[in-house]
Write a protein that holds these residues in place. Sequence first.
Motif, PDB file in Angstrom:
ATOM      1  N   LEU A  55       0.977  47.450 -28.309  1.00 41.82           N
ATOM      2  CA  LEU A  55       0.235  46.543 -29.412  1.00 41.82           C
ATOM      3  C   LEU A  55      -1.128  46.249 -29.070  1.00 41.82           C
ATOM      4  O   LEU A  55      -1.933  46.511 -30.058  1.00 41.82           O
ATOM      5  N   SER A  56      -1.215  45.702 -28.077  1.00 40.56           N
ATOM      6  CA  SER A  56      -2.784  45.667 -27.752  1.00 40.56           C
ATOM      7  C   SER A  56      -3.701  46.852 -27.968  1.00 40.56           C
ATOM      8  O   SER A  56      -4.849  46.825 -28.503  1.00 40.56           O
ATOM      9  N   GLU A  57      -3.171  47.956 -27.241  1.00 42.18           N
ATOM     10  CA  GLU A  57      -3.823  49.132 -27.282  1.00 42.18           C
ATOM     11  C   GLU A  57      -4.043  49.715 -28.857  1.00 42.18           C
ATOM     12  O   GLU A  57      -4.840  50.193 -29.472  1.00 42.18           O
ATOM     13  N   GLU A  58      -2.879  49.705 -29.364  1.00 39.97           N
ATOM     14  CA  GLU A  58      -2.759  50.061 -30.847  1.00 39.97           C
ATOM     15  C   GLU A  58      -3.536  49.315 -31.658  1.00 39.97           C
ATOM     16  O   GLU A  58      -4.489  50.016 -32.545  1.00 39.97           O
ATOM     17  N   ARG A  59      -3.859  47.929 -31.533  1.00 40.45           N
ATOM     18  CA  ARG A  59      -4.741  47.266 -32.485  1.00 40.45           C
ATOM     19  C   ARG A  59      -6.306  47.751 -32.420  1.00 40.45           C
ATOM     20  O   ARG A  59      -7.204  47.801 -33.065  1.00 40.45           O
ATOM     21  N   MET A  60      -6.441  47.773 -30.779  1.00 44.19           N
ATOM     22  CA  MET A  60      -7.978  48.252 -30.396  1.00 44.19           C
ATOM     23  C   MET A  60      -8.200  49.560 -31.107  1.00 44.19           C
ATOM     24  O   MET A  60      -9.164  49.960 -31.546  1.00 44.19           O
ATOM     25  N   ARG A  61      -7.141  50.465 -30.812  1.00 43.99           N
ATOM     26  CA  ARG A  61      -7.463  51.945 -31.506  1.00 43.99           C
ATOM     27  C   ARG A  61      -7.655  52.051 -32.693  1.00 43.99           C
ATOM     28  O   ARG A  61      -8.531  52.537 -33.581  1.00 43.99           O
ATOM     29  N   ALA A  62      -7.203  51.138 -33.590  1.00 43.78           N
ATOM     30  CA  ALA A  62      -7.138  50.801 -35.105  1.00 43.78           C
ATOM     31  C   ALA A  62      -8.655  50.810 -35.551  1.00 43.78           C
ATOM     32  O   ALA A  62      -9.102  51.028 -36.440  1.00 43.78           O
TER      33      ALA A  62
END
Length: 267
Positions: A55-62
């Motif tokens: 979730l942390s990486e997904e939000r940063m990538r977004a």
Amino acid sequence: MRNLSPTEIDDIIDVAHALADAAREATLSHFRTAALTADTKEADRFDPVTVADRLSEERMRAILAARRPQDAILGEEYGARPGTSGLTWVLDPIDGTRSYLAGTPTWGVLISIADEGGPIYGLIDQPYVGERFEGGLGRATMTGPHWTRPLSTRPARPLGEALLMSTFPEVGTPEEGAAFHRLSRQCRLTRYGTDCYAYALVAAGHVDLVVEAGLQAYDVQAPIAVITAAGGVVTDWQGNPAHQGGRILAAANHEVHAAAMAVLNGA
């Protein structure tokens, strides 16, 4: 380092802090919850990954897709995405997932941006503690719940007075471990288990050395940027650039770096 305009520097820094804020929210939403579990990435050893890592990486990538779509990304959980700008964001959504699972507070989020020569700016963020260490592009600062301070590494002192840190007592292969413990015996104090926080403590002037092996680019690029901006030195064990990972020697100053490197290499 490539030439960046003041406007682009401001934008990079602003985006980096937005990424760290998003990662804080994502990771803290699962930290110390009863339902937290982990999968393992490898069959022969426990290399954990949790819903919070993803979730942390997904939000940063977004955020990067919306604000810096021209930049490449290298992340621990979702790999590489190409870009056109010549700049690459390097993301470790939770550095210290084992600590995260155990409920200890020293895990962190690592965010950096690199050009062809290596990292030019980085953040070491400690979501639970609330501390953030920033270095590069003219900055070297820590902020937290107790104070905001400039980062400055410790001045030179003899190896016998040095504080040494590493995440695991084994430190890689048996050969690497033997070299590490040879160094440890010459230092005043050795401590283990704080993951990326050890590098932040070098930048803040509390620790002289961090020595590790078997690291990846996303483990080291933010610490390299922060420690270098604070006046320290980070290389591999032979003194070469270390931004692709491997064996890492992070030091508060050139003198202790040289002394530690000589011991690691058997001198």
